[in-house]
Each structure stands twice: as structure tokens, then as C-alpha cells.
Design an enzyme around this catalytic site. Sequence first.
Site, PDB file in Angstrom:
ATOM      1  N   GLU A 105       0.917  -1.193   0.163  1.00  0.00           N
ATOM      2  CA  GLU A 105      -0.099   0.539   0.274  1.00  0.00           C
ATOM      3  C   GLU A 105       0.803   1.105  -0.321  1.00  0.00           C
ATOM      4  O   GLU A 105       0.404   2.178  -0.191  1.00  0.00           O
ATOM      5  CB  GLU A 105      -1.064   0.121   0.606  1.00  0.00           C
ATOM      6  N   GLU A 125      -3.775  -9.214   4.447  1.00  0.00           N
ATOM      7  CA  GLU A 125      -5.068  -8.835   4.990  1.00  0.00           C
ATOM      8  C   GLU A 125      -5.773 -10.014   5.790  1.00  0.00           C
ATOM      9  O   GLU A 125      -5.933 -10.348   6.990  1.00  0.00           O
ATOM     10  CB  GLU A 125      -5.258  -7.428   5.484  1.00  0.00           C
TER      11      GLU A 125
HETATM   12  N1  3HC Z   1       4.655  -7.135  11.605  1.00  0.00           N
HETATM   13  C1  3HC Z   1       5.020  -7.156  12.471  1.00  0.00           C
HETATM   14  N2  3HC Z   1       5.806  -8.981  12.363  1.00  0.00           N
HETATM   15  C2  3HC Z   1       5.581  -8.872  12.040  1.00  0.00           C
HETATM   16  C3  3HC Z   1       5.218  -9.477   9.907  1.00  0.00           C
HETATM   17  C4  3HC Z   1       4.417  -7.855  10.735  1.00  0.00           C
HETATM   18  N3  3HC Z   1       3.666  -7.450   9.462  1.00  0.00           N
HETATM   19  N4  3HC Z   1       5.493 -10.010   9.633  1.00  0.00           N
HETATM   20  C5  3HC Z   1       6.068 -10.958   9.872  1.00  0.00           C
HETATM   21  N5  3HC Z   1       6.608 -11.087  10.957  1.00  0.00           N
HETATM   22  C6  3HC Z   1       7.332 -11.092  11.984  1.00  0.00           C
HETATM   23  C7  3HC Z   1       7.305 -12.357  12.617  1.00  0.00           C
HETATM   24  O1  3HC Z   1       6.008 -12.372  13.770  1.00  0.00           O
HETATM   25  C8  3HC Z   1       8.675 -12.823  13.383  1.00  0.00           C
HETATM   26  O2  3HC Z   1       8.155 -12.899  14.361  1.00  0.00           O
HETATM   27  P1  3HC Z   1       9.743 -13.958  15.385  1.00  0.00           P
HETATM   28  O3  3HC Z   1      10.939 -14.076  14.361  1.00  0.00           O
HETATM   29  O4  3HC Z   1       9.692 -12.759  16.767  1.00  0.00           O
HETATM   30  O5  3HC Z   1       8.568 -15.131  15.194  1.00  0.00           O
HETATM   31  C9  3HC Z   1       9.311 -12.535  11.435  1.00  0.00           C
HETATM   32  O6  3HC Z   1       8.644 -11.699  11.196  1.00  0.00           O
HETATM   33  C10 3HC Z   1       9.839 -13.582  10.715  1.00  0.00           C
HETATM   34  O7  3HC Z   1       8.139 -13.871  10.049  1.00  0.00           O
HETATM   35  P2  3HC Z   1       8.451 -15.568   9.661  1.00  0.00           P
HETATM   36  O8  3HC Z   1       8.912 -16.511  10.237  1.00  0.00           O
HETATM   37  O9  3HC Z   1       6.670 -15.242   8.681  1.00  0.00           O
HETATM   38  O10 3HC Z   1       9.023 -15.472   7.864  1.00  0.00           O
HETATM   39  P3  3HC Z   1       9.010 -16.053   6.845  1.00  0.00           P
HETATM   40  O11 3HC Z   1      10.735 -15.306   6.230  1.00  0.00           O
HETATM   41  O12 3HC Z   1       9.271 -17.082   6.965  1.00  0.00           O
HETATM   42  O13 3HC Z   1       8.302 -15.204   6.078  1.00  0.00           O
HETATM   43  C11 3HC Z   1       6.695 -13.140   5.424  1.00  0.00           C
HETATM   44  C12 3HC Z   1       8.277 -13.646   5.689  1.00  0.00           C
HETATM   45  C13 3HC Z   1       5.910 -13.121   4.245  1.00  0.00           C
HETATM   46  C14 3HC Z   1       6.425 -11.694   5.868  1.00  0.00           C
HETATM   47  C15 3HC Z   1       5.809 -13.805   6.581  1.00  0.00           C
HETATM   48  O14 3HC Z   1       6.007 -13.388   7.636  1.00  0.00           O
HETATM   49  C16 3HC Z   1       4.395 -13.122   6.264  1.00  0.00           C
HETATM   50  O15 3HC Z   1       3.567 -13.564   6.168  1.00  0.00           O
HETATM   51  N6  3HC Z   1       4.012 -12.146   7.329  1.00  0.00           N
HETATM   52  C17 3HC Z   1       2.600 -11.343   7.981  1.00  0.00           C
HETATM   53  C18 3HC Z   1       2.657 -10.677   6.285  1.00  0.00           C
HETATM   54  C19 3HC Z   1       0.755 -10.008   6.147  1.00  0.00           C
HETATM   55  O16 3HC Z   1       0.262 -10.002   6.748  1.00  0.00           O
HETATM   56  N7  3HC Z   1       0.898  -8.299   6.170  1.00  0.00           N
HETATM   57  C20 3HC Z   1      -0.665  -7.774   6.642  1.00  0.00           C
HETATM   58  C21 3HC Z   1      -0.174  -6.771   7.844  1.00  0.00           C
HETATM   59  S1  3HC Z   1      -1.391  -6.238   7.944  1.00  0.00           S
HETATM   60  C22 3HC Z   1      -1.920  -4.631   7.182  1.00  0.00           C
HETATM   61  O17 3HC Z   1      -0.680  -4.502   6.535  1.00  0.00           O
HETATM   62  C23 3HC Z   1      -2.164  -3.780   7.080  1.00  0.00           C
HETATM   63  C24 3HC Z   1      -2.845  -3.200   6.153  1.00  0.00           C
HETATM   64  O18 3HC Z   1      -3.456  -3.264   5.664  1.00  0.00           O
HETATM   65  C25 3HC Z   1      -3.040  -1.323   7.148  1.00  0.00           C
END
Ligand code: 3HC
Length: 697
Positions: A105, A125
Amino acid sequence: MTAKYEAHGTVAVITLQNPPVNGLGFATRRDIAHGIEQAQADPAITAIVITGAGKAFSGGADIKEFGSPMAIAEPNLGTLIGICEAANKPIVAAIHTVCMGGGLELAMGCHYRVTAPGTSVALPEVKLGLLPGAGGTQRLPRVLGVETALNIIVSGDPVKSEVLASLPGQKLFDRVITGDLMEGAIAFAHEISATRPLPLVRNLKCTHPNADAYFQFTRNTVGAMSKNFPAPLRCIDAVAASTNQKIDAGLAFERKLFIELMQTPESKALRHAFFAERATSKIPDVPEDTAVRPVNKVAVIGAGTMGGGITMNFLNAGIPVVMLETKQEALDRGVATMRKNYEAQVAKGKLAQTKYEERMALLSTTLNYSDLGDSDLVIEAVFEELEVKKAVFGQLDAVMKPGAILASNTSTLDVNKIAHFTKRPQDVVGMHFFSPANVMKLLEVVRGADTAKDVLATVMQIGKKIKKTCVVSGVCDGFIGNRMIEQYSRQAGMLLDEGCTPSQVDKAIEKFGFAMGPFRMGDLAGNDIGWAIRKRRAVERPNMRYSLTADRLCEMGRFGQKTSAGWYDYKPGKRDAIPSALVEQMIVDYRTSIGRTPRKVSDEEIVQRLVFALVNEAAKILEEGIASRASDIDMVYLTGYGFPLHRGGPMCYADTVGLYNVAQAMKRFAQNPDDDPAFWQPAPLLARLVAEGKSFS
Ligand code: 3HC
Ligand code: NAI
């Protein structure tokens, strides 16, 4: 600083530095805004590049901040994107590795976007029970077209940047940079630095030729697929707004839906599951940097139901396996079953023929223990009899190389006893897979009293490599999952004694969201397995109260689907569960024999008794240290037992209901003369948390 500012000649580079994934928490948003301000104030700067350090451009909004005031502290993400759009110098997003959620975004709020190939681009999301809340539903349709954008938003799945960049007419990426990303991004910034007016995604038109029909169609299909989750349909509503409202109205509508979804129990459950899954790999007394043992070859003992499935996991991950049996016929049968499974995948187009052949080429078979010496890990999956395990582990101890890990897939036996069948108990661990082992996500890693820390760390890592959710369990009867399910099954039996039919119980808990009720599950797994376990427990725990209906069923030879008769009737070769008059009569007769007058039990009571039975046992498991944290128990139930994801697991559900209310319900059940007051004695941890007004989380 969570976003570093550097001038490269006339180009300012703002680099997000908020590991692990450059989540857009308050400090990072503030520092980016500050960087943009600084660049605008410097007359020597003509363009700005925003990028991310480390393994992501950005993983999106900082999920850890959700629910705290920091999540909305200004500049919030919407404000920051507004600052980008209003900048009078061009801003280029230089995207790599991961660009998700709020990260995408933010990029769409920049004037230009360049990307490294191979970047995972997503608006995930929806997987957190939300929708993109900072313009994603309004801007993505403008750059990719409504249908492509909606698919991405509703699925939440990542798409590679080069795939998106190759779509005809796409306006998401201005350039794919195959060489050094920053060099290319800065060169691009120079090229466009004087271009005016600055392009804004918000100014692009967004239409669909048959909007009404298209959105009606997607609402029907998505609604049917997402019945327990409100977010996917709200995603469609928001994208529809991008086609029939001005952008600012669309953004306001999206924001409203985002805030509503944030409050839903479904989103809370999904966010809980996201962190719970990641927490499972953290073992309190095993440092994350513990050196692991190499695992390049695996041996599996036993080519039966479990041995075959376990082997497939490793072949799928490209790890060679040698399988040992006592007889050639058993090996042949095991290999044939694996082939049949792979061939079914090939037939469905889920696996390429070449991949199938590559996988099978990694498999060798043997009848001799001397062929196992070069394996780094051996997993035993032979008959569930301690004497058989003793013989197997004795032989393994003699042939396995020093440092090899010796694992047992036992589901009920004492891993500590098994460890002491060898002279190397520190190398012994439980690896409790679930059937079918090549499909089920859960792997309980059973830590024996002597299991070495590096053995545990290695098994957790290899488990992740074969794509399992690994949860550490201490040694106890049934480990985490089956110990809890025993109490659930006992309650299911008592419900029959009080007046329910198997299908009433199954329907109630399936309506709550379980994939399968206890009786359909018994028929699938085989009722004889539980029968054998109960016979053993009757000796070990003679005073435990059970309904004897399950034993009566087995005495009738009704073992489940495999005998085409169990709690339900089955037509030959079919899996549809048909209520059985014979079984219902057996239950009525049993009830009469124990002097019970049947009563009508509500669906609500059925659900509470089954779920709170799980919760109470789980509280004991937690207090005994068998599980390290409540969320690990939730992961066991979400990935191994079909507990409804939208409820977040038994512990999360109990927290949602309120532990006080759970305890009150248990008190009521204890007063039911037909139930077992001892059963509903609250676990000390549960009683303490209630008294202190606390929750499991
Ligand atoms: N915020 C905070 N922490 C996050 C995060 C995020 N968006 N995404 C990942 N992390 C953290 C995890 O909790 C983990 O922390 P830890 O080591 O303390 O356990 C660390 O990052 C590593 O995560 P993964 O083990 O999942 O690492 P990968 O390399 O396998 O994957 C990733 C990375 C693809 C970014 C995966 O973590 C993921 O899919 N994350 C979620 C992404 C997501 O859902 N984003 C949308 C957020 S909501 C949003 O953006 C709202 C907006 O529209 C307003
Ligand atoms: P199974 O009966 O299908 O297979 C066992 C296999 O082990 C047979 O092929 C048999 O020939 C072989 N075997 C027996 N003794 C042997 C020996 N001394 N050396 C080599 N091979 C030998 O049994 P299943 O269901 O695969 O169970 C195996 C283990 O997995 C048991 O400990 C069981 O408790 C456990 N388990 C079973 C689950 C299930 O759902 N079936 C789930 C989780 C664990």
C-alpha cells in the site's frame, strides 16, 4: 533509527530498517515521514527512493502493534501515504524479496515503483481476518484491473513481481530491475526526476464493464467458500467501492470496514494463530542459535500406514530415505501404497510425472539393519508394543552411527522407556506424526527427560523443512493432543448415556466449526484403536468412568469405515455416514442397563461439554509443563484435530468466552447427577486464573 536517510548525489534514499520484515510500526512510519520531509527541504535533492534493508521491502503493518494505541499513532499508514502522494519531488519505491500488506500500500502511494524479480507481492490481510486498510482495495484495482486485484485481495496469496509486471496494461511496476536493485532504482530516479506532473495511482480510472454481475458472481462463490469468515466478503464490498465511488469515499469506506473487521473474534483468532504458529519454534531453554546436527539421509523402520506417509514427507523435501521392514512383502506393500498416493496426485495434475520419479528415486528399501549406518536420523514406526520397540531400538543402537538421532513415532508409549532401550538416551526423541502423515500438518516433537537440546533443535528444524507445524510436548500418556482428546471422547460417550445420538453430537460440534464430530472421527480412524487403548487404561486407571457404548460398538465388530459399519452405517466404498438404527438401539439398551432416563441435551451444552473438557485437561498439561505455552496447545488442535480456525484453538476460545464463564459452566456440569463431578473439578491453573481475573494468553 528504523528508517535510514542517505543522499546519493541528488537522490535521497530512505531505507526501512525494522527487522525482521520492516513492519510499518509507529517509529518506522515516523522516520519515513521525517526522511521525506528532509529530502523535500534539501534543494540539492531531486528525487527520493524508498527501500527496505534485509529480507523484505516490507511485510506490511506491524501486526504486533494491532490493538495498541501505537497502531493508529500519527502518522498512521494512511497519513504517511498521503505525505508520499503530496510530495513535490518524485518518490520511487524500490521493491524486493517481500512486499506485502501495508508495504504494498505504501509502494502504491509512491509515484513510481521498480522491482527486483522474484519478489513476493501480496495483500495478505484477509488471512488475518482483515482487509487492506491503507488503500489497497482502492489502489490495486487501479493498477492491475478489478479482477486481478480482487483475486489477489480475496486470496491473500503472494504473486511473483515478474508475473505481475508481465500482465498487459498493468501499472503496478514501472520497471523490473534484474541487476543491482539500488543502482537501477537510483538510475531510474535520475531519469524521471524532472517529469511533471507526478503520476498518482489515485488519479487512475477504475471501472469494470459488468460490475454488478461480476461482483454478484464473486459474492456467491466467495461467500460459499468462506462461511465462517466475514473478511473475504468485505474485501469484495471494498473493491466494488473502487469502481463506483470516488477514491476518497472508497478509502473512507475501506477504513470503516477495516476497523470493524479488526474487532471481530475471527480476526482476533487468525492473528492469534499467526503468532502462535511462529511461537511454536521457540523452546524456552533451547537458544535459537543452537547448532543443529546435519540430516542428509533418513531411515524409516516399518512400511505400514505411518511409515509410508512419514517417508513421503522426506522424499517430497528431496531427502533420501531408506525403509526397513521384517519381510519383503511388507516392503512391497508399503512402496506400492506410496506409489498409489503419488500417482493419484499425478492424475489430479498436482504433481508432475518427472517430480514423482525424482522422489521415488530417493527411496531405497532393505531388510538389514546394516544398511542404516549412514543415516543421520531414524524414525521408528513399527507396531505399538513396547517389546517390539525394545527389539528395534536395541538393534538401532548397535548399527546407527554416533550422533545419529533415534526417533519413535509412538502415540501412547513412554518415550523415556524407549530411550533407555539404548545406551544413548540423549539422542532419542519422539516424532509423533498424525495420520495421514504425508498430509497432516502437525508434528508433536516429544522431548524425553534426557533428550539433548541439539537433538530437539535439529528435529524442529527438519520438521519445518518437511513443512510441518512442530509443537514440543513433554512425556505423558497421549502427549498434548491425545491426552486432551481422551477427555473429549469421554464426554462424548457420557452425552450418549444421557440421551444424545451420535449424529446429534457430531452435528452440534460440526456446526461449532469442527471438521468432524467425535463419532464420525472414530469411524474414520478406526474404533478398534481407542478400544485397545481403553483396555490398557482400564488396568492402569481402574476408577476412571467411561460410557461403555464405545466398547459395545467394537464388540459388535463395528470398527468404522474399514468395516463399513461403526457409529454409522456405510455403503460399500462410500464415506457418507448414515445414522444406524442398530447402534441407536444399542445405546438405548445400554442406557436402560445403567438405569438412565434420557433427557434432551441442547446443542450449546454439547459444545460446551466437549470443548471445556479439552480446556480443563489442557490447563493441567500447561501447569505440568508438558506444553510450554497455551498457544502451542492451540496449534496442536488447529493443525492436528480439526479445531475451527476461526475460533483460534481451545485456549483462545476459552479466553474469548472468558475463563470465569468456562468455570461457571463446569460447576453446572458437575452438579448434573448423570455426569461425573470428578471430571469437572477445575484444573488448579484454571481455578487460579479465574480467581486472578486472568486469561491463558
Ligand atoms: N508485523 C510484525 N511482525 C511480523 C510481520 C508483520 N507484518 N510479518 C512477519 N513478522 C514477524 C514474525 O512474527 C516473525 O517474528 P519472530 O521471528 O519474532 O517469530 C518474523 O517476522 C519472521 O516471520 P516468518 O517466520 O513468517 O518469516 P518468513 O520469512 O517465513 O515470512 C513473511 C516472512 C512473508 C513477511 C511472513 O512473515 C508473513 O506473511 N507475514 C505477514 C504479512 C502480513 O500479513 N502483512 C499484512 C499485515 S496487516 C497490514 O498490513 C494492514 C494494512 O493493510 C493496514
Ligand atoms: P501398521 O500396522 O500400519 O504398520 C506397522 C508396520 O511395522 C508393519 O508394516 C509391520 O510389518 C512393521 N513392523 C512390525 N514390527 C517390525 C520390526 N520389528 N521391524 C520392522 N518393521 C516392523 O501401524 P501404523 O498405524 O503405521 O503405526 C505405527 C506406529 O505409529 C505405532 O507406534 C503407532 O502407535 C504410531 N502411530 C499411528 C498412528 C495412526 O493413526 N495409525 C498415528 C500416530 C502414530
